[in-house]
Write a protein that holds these residues in place. Sequence first.
Motif, PDB file in Angstrom:
ATOM      1  N   VAL A   1     -14.041   6.176  -9.132  1.00 27.62           N
ATOM      2  CA  VAL A   1     -12.966   6.730  -8.309  1.00 27.62           C
ATOM      3  C   VAL A   1     -11.664   6.005  -8.670  1.00 27.62           C
ATOM      4  O   VAL A   1     -11.628   4.776  -8.685  1.00 27.62           O
ATOM      5  CB  VAL A   1     -13.273   6.566  -6.806  1.00 27.62           C
ATOM      6  CG1 VAL A   1     -12.096   7.081  -5.976  1.00 27.62           C
ATOM      7  CG2 VAL A   1     -14.538   7.308  -6.436  1.00 27.62           C
ATOM      8  N   GLN A   2     -10.634   6.800  -8.976  1.00 25.44           N
ATOM      9  CA  GLN A   2      -9.315   6.223  -9.223  1.00 25.44           C
ATOM     10  C   GLN A   2      -8.632   5.931  -7.884  1.00 25.44           C
ATOM     11  O   GLN A   2      -8.422   6.832  -7.085  1.00 25.44           O
ATOM     12  CB  GLN A   2      -8.440   7.184 -10.035  1.00 25.44           C
ATOM     13  CG  GLN A   2      -7.034   6.638 -10.291  1.00 25.44           C
ATOM     14  CD  GLN A   2      -6.151   7.636 -11.015  1.00 25.44           C
ATOM     15  OE1 GLN A   2      -6.658   8.637 -11.523  1.00 25.44           O
ATOM     16  NE2 GLN A   2      -4.867   7.385 -11.056  1.00 25.44           N
ATOM     17  N   LEU A   3      -8.283   4.666  -7.642  1.00 26.35           N
ATOM     18  CA  LEU A   3      -7.715   4.244  -6.367  1.00 26.35           C
ATOM     19  C   LEU A   3      -6.227   3.960  -6.539  1.00 26.35           C
ATOM     20  O   LEU A   3      -5.826   3.142  -7.362  1.00 26.35           O
ATOM     21  CB  LEU A   3      -8.425   2.984  -5.854  1.00 26.35           C
ATOM     22  CG  LEU A   3      -7.957   2.441  -4.501  1.00 26.35           C
ATOM     23  CD1 LEU A   3      -8.241   3.448  -3.411  1.00 26.35           C
ATOM     24  CD2 LEU A   3      -8.644   1.111  -4.208  1.00 26.35           C
ATOM     25  N   ASP A   4      -5.409   4.682  -5.779  1.00 29.69           N
ATOM     26  CA  ASP A   4      -3.957   4.464  -5.780  1.00 29.69           C
ATOM     27  C   ASP A   4      -3.580   3.767  -4.473  1.00 29.69           C
ATOM     28  O   ASP A   4      -3.474   4.397  -3.413  1.00 29.69           O
ATOM     29  CB  ASP A   4      -3.202   5.797  -5.891  1.00 29.69           C
ATOM     30  CG  ASP A   4      -3.435   6.469  -7.229  1.00 29.69           C
ATOM     31  OD1 ASP A   4      -3.831   5.757  -8.167  1.00 29.69           O
ATOM     32  OD2 ASP A   4      -3.239   7.701  -7.324  1.00 29.69           O
ATOM     33  N   TRP A   5      -3.410   2.479  -4.541  1.00 28.83           N
ATOM     34  CA  TRP A   5      -3.045   1.681  -3.352  1.00 28.83           C
ATOM     35  C   TRP A   5      -2.233   0.480  -3.795  1.00 28.83           C
ATOM     36  O   TRP A   5      -2.661  -0.330  -4.613  1.00 28.83           O
ATOM     37  CB  TRP A   5      -4.283   1.232  -2.603  1.00 28.83           C
ATOM     38  CG  TRP A   5      -4.092   0.008  -1.710  1.00 28.83           C
ATOM     39  CD1 TRP A   5      -4.612  -1.234  -1.888  1.00 28.83           C
ATOM     40  CD2 TRP A   5      -3.311  -0.069  -0.518  1.00 28.83           C
ATOM     41  NE1 TRP A   5      -4.230  -2.066  -0.890  1.00 28.83           N
ATOM     42  CE2 TRP A   5      -3.410  -1.374  -0.007  1.00 28.83           C
ATOM     43  CE3 TRP A   5      -2.527   0.853   0.192  1.00 28.83           C
ATOM     44  CZ2 TRP A   5      -2.778  -1.789   1.137  1.00 28.83           C
ATOM     45  CZ3 TRP A   5      -1.896   0.424   1.346  1.00 28.83           C
ATOM     46  CH2 TRP A   5      -2.025  -0.870   1.815  1.00 28.83           C
ATOM     47  N   VAL A   6      -1.027   0.388  -3.274  1.00 34.53           N
ATOM     48  CA  VAL A   6      -0.158  -0.753  -3.520  1.00 34.53           C
ATOM     49  C   VAL A   6       0.243  -1.302  -2.157  1.00 34.53           C
ATOM     50  O   VAL A   6       0.913  -0.614  -1.372  1.00 34.53           O
ATOM     51  CB  VAL A   6       1.096  -0.357  -4.331  1.00 34.53           C
ATOM     52  CG1 VAL A   6       1.985  -1.587  -4.507  1.00 34.53           C
ATOM     53  CG2 VAL A   6       0.705   0.220  -5.678  1.00 34.53           C
ATOM     54  N   ARG A   7      -0.178  -2.506  -1.889  1.00 34.44           N
ATOM     55  CA  ARG A   7       0.126  -3.111  -0.588  1.00 34.44           C
ATOM     56  C   ARG A   7       1.616  -3.441  -0.520  1.00 34.44           C
ATOM     57  O   ARG A   7       2.141  -4.146  -1.379  1.00 34.44           O
ATOM     58  CB  ARG A   7      -0.693  -4.377  -0.399  1.00 34.44           C
ATOM     59  CG  ARG A   7      -0.417  -5.092   0.922  1.00 34.44           C
ATOM     60  CD  ARG A   7      -1.294  -6.305   1.050  1.00 34.44           C
ATOM     61  NE  ARG A   7      -0.998  -7.047   2.261  1.00 34.44           N
ATOM     62  CZ  ARG A   7      -1.618  -8.172   2.612  1.00 34.44           C
ATOM     63  NH1 ARG A   7      -2.583  -8.658   1.846  1.00 34.44           N
ATOM     64  NH2 ARG A   7      -1.286  -8.799   3.725  1.00 34.44           N
ATOM     65  N   PRO A   8       2.334  -2.901   0.469  1.00 37.42           N
ATOM     66  CA  PRO A   8       3.775  -3.183   0.570  1.00 37.42           C
ATOM     67  C   PRO A   8       4.033  -4.644   0.912  1.00 37.42           C
ATOM     68  O   PRO A   8       3.297  -5.260   1.678  1.00 37.42           O
ATOM     69  CB  PRO A   8       4.249  -2.256   1.694  1.00 37.42           C
ATOM     70  CG  PRO A   8       3.030  -1.930   2.465  1.00 37.42           C
ATOM     71  CD  PRO A   8       1.866  -2.010   1.527  1.00 37.42           C
ATOM     72  N   GLU A   9       5.089  -5.180   0.304  1.00 44.26           N
ATOM     73  CA  GLU A   9       5.458  -6.567   0.586  1.00 44.26           C
ATOM     74  C   GLU A   9       6.079  -6.670   1.979  1.00 44.26           C
ATOM     75  O   GLU A   9       6.858  -5.818   2.391  1.00 44.26           O
ATOM     76  CB  GLU A   9       6.456  -7.065  -0.462  1.00 44.26           C
ATOM     77  CG  GLU A   9       5.877  -7.113  -1.873  1.00 44.26           C
ATOM     78  CD  GLU A   9       6.888  -7.670  -2.865  1.00 44.26           C
ATOM     79  OE1 GLU A   9       8.004  -7.995  -2.424  1.00 44.26           O
ATOM     80  OE2 GLU A   9       6.548  -7.754  -4.051  1.00 44.26           O
ATOM     81  N   ASP A  10       5.734  -7.723   2.671  1.00 41.49           N
ATOM     82  CA  ASP A  10       6.258  -7.970   4.032  1.00 41.49           C
ATOM     83  C   ASP A  10       6.034  -6.767   4.936  1.00 41.49           C
ATOM     84  O   ASP A  10       6.917  -6.335   5.677  1.00 41.49           O
ATOM     85  CB  ASP A  10       7.755  -8.318   3.981  1.00 41.49           C
ATOM     86  CG  ASP A  10       8.014  -9.577   3.178  1.00 41.49           C
ATOM     87  OD1 ASP A  10       7.120 -10.451   3.178  1.00 41.49           O
ATOM     88  OD2 ASP A  10       9.079  -9.674   2.567  1.00 41.49           O
ATOM     89  N   GLY A  11       4.818  -6.174   4.837  1.00 38.46           N
ATOM     90  CA  GLY A  11       4.488  -5.045   5.697  1.00 38.46           C
ATOM     91  C   GLY A  11       4.419  -5.478   7.154  1.00 38.46           C
ATOM     92  O   GLY A  11       3.988  -6.590   7.467  1.00 38.46           O
ATOM     93  N   PRO A  12       4.848  -4.628   8.081  1.00 33.55           N
ATOM     94  CA  PRO A  12       4.832  -5.012   9.500  1.00 33.55           C
ATOM     95  C   PRO A  12       3.417  -5.079  10.043  1.00 33.55           C
ATOM     96  O   PRO A  12       2.512  -4.384   9.575  1.00 33.55           O
ATOM     97  CB  PRO A  12       5.629  -3.890  10.169  1.00 33.55           C
ATOM     98  CG  PRO A  12       5.435  -2.723   9.273  1.00 33.55           C
ATOM     99  CD  PRO A  12       5.359  -3.275   7.882  1.00 33.55           C
ATOM    100  N   GLN A  13       3.221  -5.934  11.053  1.00 31.14           N
ATOM    101  CA  GLN A  13       1.936  -6.004  11.737  1.00 31.14           C
ATOM    102  C   GLN A  13       1.841  -4.900  12.787  1.00 31.14           C
ATOM    103  O   GLN A  13       2.850  -4.394  13.265  1.00 31.14           O
ATOM    104  CB  GLN A  13       1.758  -7.378  12.385  1.00 31.14           C
ATOM    105  CG  GLN A  13       1.614  -8.517  11.373  1.00 31.14           C
ATOM    106  CD  GLN A  13       1.278  -9.833  12.045  1.00 31.14           C
ATOM    107  OE1 GLN A  13       1.565 -10.041  13.204  1.00 31.14           O
ATOM    108  NE2 GLN A  13       0.630 -10.734  11.320  1.00 31.14           N
ATOM    109  N   VAL A  14       0.595  -4.532  13.116  1.00 30.11           N
ATOM    110  CA  VAL A  14       0.339  -3.477  14.093  1.00 30.11           C
ATOM    111  C   VAL A  14      -0.509  -4.038  15.220  1.00 30.11           C
ATOM    112  O   VAL A  14      -1.070  -5.136  15.121  1.00 30.11           O
ATOM    113  CB  VAL A  14      -0.367  -2.265  13.438  1.00 30.11           C
ATOM    114  CG1 VAL A  14       0.503  -1.669  12.353  1.00 30.11           C
ATOM    115  CG2 VAL A  14      -1.722  -2.667  12.869  1.00 30.11           C
ATOM    116  N   ARG A  15      -0.612  -3.268  16.308  1.00 32.37           N
ATOM    117  CA  ARG A  15      -1.424  -3.653  17.458  1.00 32.37           C
ATOM    118  C   ARG A  15      -2.818  -3.063  17.296  1.00 32.37           C
ATOM    119  O   ARG A  15      -2.981  -1.846  17.104  1.00 32.37           O
ATOM    120  CB  ARG A  15      -0.786  -3.125  18.744  1.00 32.37           C
ATOM    121  CG  ARG A  15       0.586  -3.700  19.033  1.00 32.37           C
ATOM    122  CD  ARG A  15       0.529  -5.132  19.437  1.00 32.37           C
ATOM    123  NE  ARG A  15      -0.169  -5.306  20.701  1.00 32.37           N
ATOM    124  CZ  ARG A  15      -0.519  -6.477  21.199  1.00 32.37           C
ATOM    125  NH1 ARG A  15      -0.292  -7.597  20.521  1.00 32.37           N
ATOM    126  NH2 ARG A  15      -1.132  -6.539  22.370  1.00 32.37           N
ATOM    127  N   GLY A  16      -3.857  -3.929  17.350  1.00 28.43           N
ATOM    128  CA  GLY A  16      -5.227  -3.442  17.219  1.00 28.43           C
ATOM    129  C   GLY A  16      -6.193  -4.600  17.083  1.00 28.43           C
ATOM    130  O   GLY A  16      -5.853  -5.767  17.294  1.00 28.43           O
TER     131      GLY A  16
END
Length: 585
Positions: free
Chosen positions: A455-470
């Motif tokens: 499976v070709q996976l397209d995922w780039v984690r954004p730098e300084d991504g905001p945190q979420v509630r969970g």
Amino acid sequence: MFRYLRTKWFFPFLVGTLVISAGAWALAWRAALVPLSEQATTELALASDQLTRHLFRYRELAVVLSEHPVLRERLGGEPDAEGEADLLLQAMADMTGAYHLSLVGLDGKVLAASGEGEAQLDPDAPLIHRALTGALGVEARFERMPNGATQRIFSFAAPMHSRQGKPLGTVVARTDLLDFEENWPSTAAALFFTLNGTRVFAANRLELAGAERPREGFLKNSVSGWTGHEVWTLDAGPYLPDRALHLTRDLPVIGLTGEILLDTAPAERTAALLAGIAAAICLGIGALLLAVGERRRALNKQLRLKAAANARLEARVAERTKALSAANADLLRENRERREAEAALKKAQADLVQAGKLSALGQMSAGISHELNQPLMAIRSFADNGMEFLRRGQADQADKNLSRISQQAGRMDRIIKNLRAFARQESEPIGNVDLGQVVDQALEMLGPRIADEAVQLDWVRPEDGPQVRGGEVRLQQVVMNLVSNAMDAMADTAGKRIEIAMVPAAGRVTLSVRDTGPGIDEPDRIFDPFYTTKEVSPTEGMGLGLSISYGLVQSFGGAIRGRNHPEGGAIFTVELDRADAQEAA
């Protein structure tokens, strides 16, 4: 007796109602004048600034022209056969809209002008005399036109000096206030500026321009006493209010006084409304007291007749109380059973979530074993080589092998830590979670299956991504469910690709998972429990993955949706609250 008392207290009650209503009117009237006064102050200050800026344009024009070489040469006595100075002043008047520009000598003689006008000015006049003594002359005056109309001319005189400081003459710039009035921004309030407090010099109402000051004209009455504000009563036709709030503002720089008349009708309506409400309340209370008195008299008259009825009523109340007690006991029992059922439902839901995680671990077991076997084989190889290097005395090579063994052990520790965190029964409260890290951990556990199925996976984690509630583990299970379902949907598809994107927005973060499979047959049912397009089996699941994911996301206060993508395949989006937005709120 009651009728006598009612007649006796009728007029005092009426007088009291009128007093309370009048007091409410007075308080409301005084309170309503405060915002009107603030509005009038603001509008008057704005209009004063507009007029001052308009006039100062011509003051600056006179100052600039006082340094012009053509005008200085003309004052120096050089001949001006071609009228170059006149042409210069005419051109500047055309460009700036000045009413008249003139160059005046020490004796008051007009040496050049922008048009027809006086050929000789009085050098002792305040305007010219002040400029010839080195200051800036300012003058506001009324001029009678041949047609009987009155012009309001404002003049500035700028001095001209030689290099030794000796006065040479002056430049006079005049402007007609009619130009400013014609371009005055429209406003509901009547604004006017008086000269020496006697005559209107500029106004935004035609009936005020050039007229005597309203206090001596159409003013009928002026009241300022207890309200702290001056209110005028006017008789000035349909374009001015009958009653208006009056404020003044001194403008010593231009020698005028700004005044404003703001209609008080809104304040009067507000005061009248509150006075009417107060009167209605008082009358309502009086009517209520009257009704209570009549009711009391009727009750006293019927008291003896109802004694027997009260006894029968008490018996019926006792019966009803017994019946209500029984019904209350039934309700308590039903409430207890409902709480027990709710607790059992929550436990079943938690068990289903845990079962879903264990099922996912079972499906990943072969790949995970392979992932752990690789570092174990590498550790064994590096250990054998390290012992051989030590026997040979090659300590540097042995140290490198020990470092590689440590790296492989850290890799195994990371894999086992992720599995242990995913498999545990999470009960921690909702907190701030790094969504990008959650996606990375889920993809790391699904890595062997992704590699085996190409499976070709397209995922780039954004730098300084905001945190979420969970919850970290529960969010990880949601991501694993979505990615696993995407790979199941592409089982018979060539060119398998999964796109994962995280998009921060105002207040929320959106995580999307898209596949290139055949899409969703029934998008409205995908989150129903036990709904699945796969064969129900221990390996394929029971159709609870998306239903569990839906419940988990809802428990975090988020939303999850699934639909078919316009370019093919399916796309699932998860919306979660941003942690920084929650903290700010």
